[in-house]
Motif scaffolding. Structure first.
Motif, PDB file in Angstrom:
ATOM      1  N   LEU A 183       4.738   1.234   6.431  1.00 39.85           N
ATOM      2  CA  LEU A 183       4.682   0.524   5.370  1.00 39.85           C
ATOM      3  C   LEU A 183       3.839  -0.640   5.585  1.00 39.85           C
ATOM      4  N   SER A 184       2.847  -0.813   4.731  1.00 38.91           N
ATOM      5  CA  SER A 184       1.857  -2.104   4.701  1.00 38.91           C
ATOM      6  C   SER A 184       1.790  -3.019   3.407  1.00 38.91           C
ATOM      7  N   ILE A 185       1.449  -4.183   4.207  1.00 36.83           N
ATOM      8  CA  ILE A 185       1.563  -5.337   2.878  1.00 36.83           C
ATOM      9  C   ILE A 185       0.024  -5.890   3.141  1.00 36.83           C
ATOM     10  N   ASP A 233       0.881  -1.237  -0.104  1.00 32.08           N
ATOM     11  CA  ASP A 233      -0.062  -0.048   0.074  1.00 32.08           C
ATOM     12  C   ASP A 233       0.865   1.265  -0.226  1.00 32.08           C
ATOM     13  N   PRO A 234       1.004   1.864  -1.126  1.00 33.21           N
ATOM     14  CA  PRO A 234       2.060   3.081  -1.342  1.00 33.21           C
ATOM     15  C   PRO A 234       1.336   4.297  -0.589  1.00 33.21           C
ATOM     16  N   LEU A 278      -4.941  -3.886  -9.417  1.00 31.83           N
ATOM     17  CA  LEU A 278      -4.994  -2.590  -8.687  1.00 31.83           C
ATOM     18  C   LEU A 278      -6.110  -2.402  -7.875  1.00 31.83           C
ATOM     19  N   SER A 279      -6.065  -2.118  -6.956  1.00 34.56           N
ATOM     20  CA  SER A 279      -7.287  -1.871  -5.775  1.00 34.56           C
ATOM     21  C   SER A 279      -6.973  -0.506  -4.969  1.00 34.56           C
ATOM     22  N   SER A 338      -6.839   2.375   1.391  1.00 31.26           N
ATOM     23  CA  SER A 338      -6.201   1.144   0.480  1.00 31.26           C
ATOM     24  C   SER A 338      -6.069   1.768  -0.805  1.00 31.26           C
ATOM     25  N   LEU A 339      -4.582   1.451  -1.420  1.00 29.43           N
ATOM     26  CA  LEU A 339      -4.299   1.543  -2.739  1.00 29.43           C
ATOM     27  C   LEU A 339      -3.210   0.417  -2.661  1.00 29.43           C
ATOM     28  N   ALA A 340      -3.723  -0.711  -3.119  1.00 24.10           N
ATOM     29  CA  ALA A 340      -2.900  -1.683  -3.304  1.00 24.10           C
ATOM     30  C   ALA A 340      -2.510  -1.990  -4.585  1.00 24.10           C
TER      31      ALA A 340
END
Length: 161
Positions: free
Chosen positions: A12-14, A3-4, A115-116, A154-156
């Motif tokens: 920093l998220s995964i 998630d940038p 892309l989410s 959330s931008l995954a």
């Protein structure tokens, strides 16, 4: 996926998501917390969130979604006075409950690039934690009034298979 958007907030998220049955999926999101976007503040710790994801169209990971989130964040907060260098440190922790809406798109029929993105709000339920330095000259309070409300995003960008 990573998630940038969280990088702006020094996190920093995964994210990992698994479709379980029909339109339902489960997602986990561990997060490393470092630094702070606020001046004179340093945070260090972690957060973890679990989401139940509903895809109303019935197509997991490739359509509009609604997420119910249950999370927990814990970090050490340090406030440093800019002139005297005096520091105050406290442990900050809270469960966070929230709801998000968004959409996911997989760019292949058999998996591939995904892309989410979405947003929502959450509420931290812990009591307020206040840090103060310089005889009250500089104060910072976590989880007070509007500070309880958390922007959930959330931008995954990642891979689906």
């Amino acid at each position: 996926s990573v998630d940038p958007f969280d990088l702006i907030f020094r996190r920093l998220s995964i994210e990992g998501e698994v479709a379980i049955i029909g339109p339902l999926a489960v997602e986990v999101k561990p997060t490393w917390i470092w630094g702070s976007p606020d001046e004179y503040v340093d945070n260090s710790g972690f957060a973890f969130a679990g989401n139940i994801v509903l895809y109303p169209s019935g197509k997991p990971m490739n359509s509009f979604w609604i997420k119910g989130q249950v999370g927990y964040e814990t970090f050490k907060a340090t406030l440093t006075h800019p002139v005297s260098g005096q520091q105050a440190t406290a442990d900050v922790a809270s469960p966070v409950f929230g709801v998000m809406i968004g959409s996911s798109n997989v760019f292949s029929r058999t998996g591939g690039f995904i892309l989410s993105g979405g947003a929502g709000i959450g509420v931290a339920t812990a009591d307020p934690v206040t840090l103060s330095v310089g005889g009250g000259d500089l104060t910072l309070t976590y989880y007070d009034k509007a500070g309880r409300i958390k922007l959930l995003t959330s931008l995954a960008l990642g891979v689906a298979f």
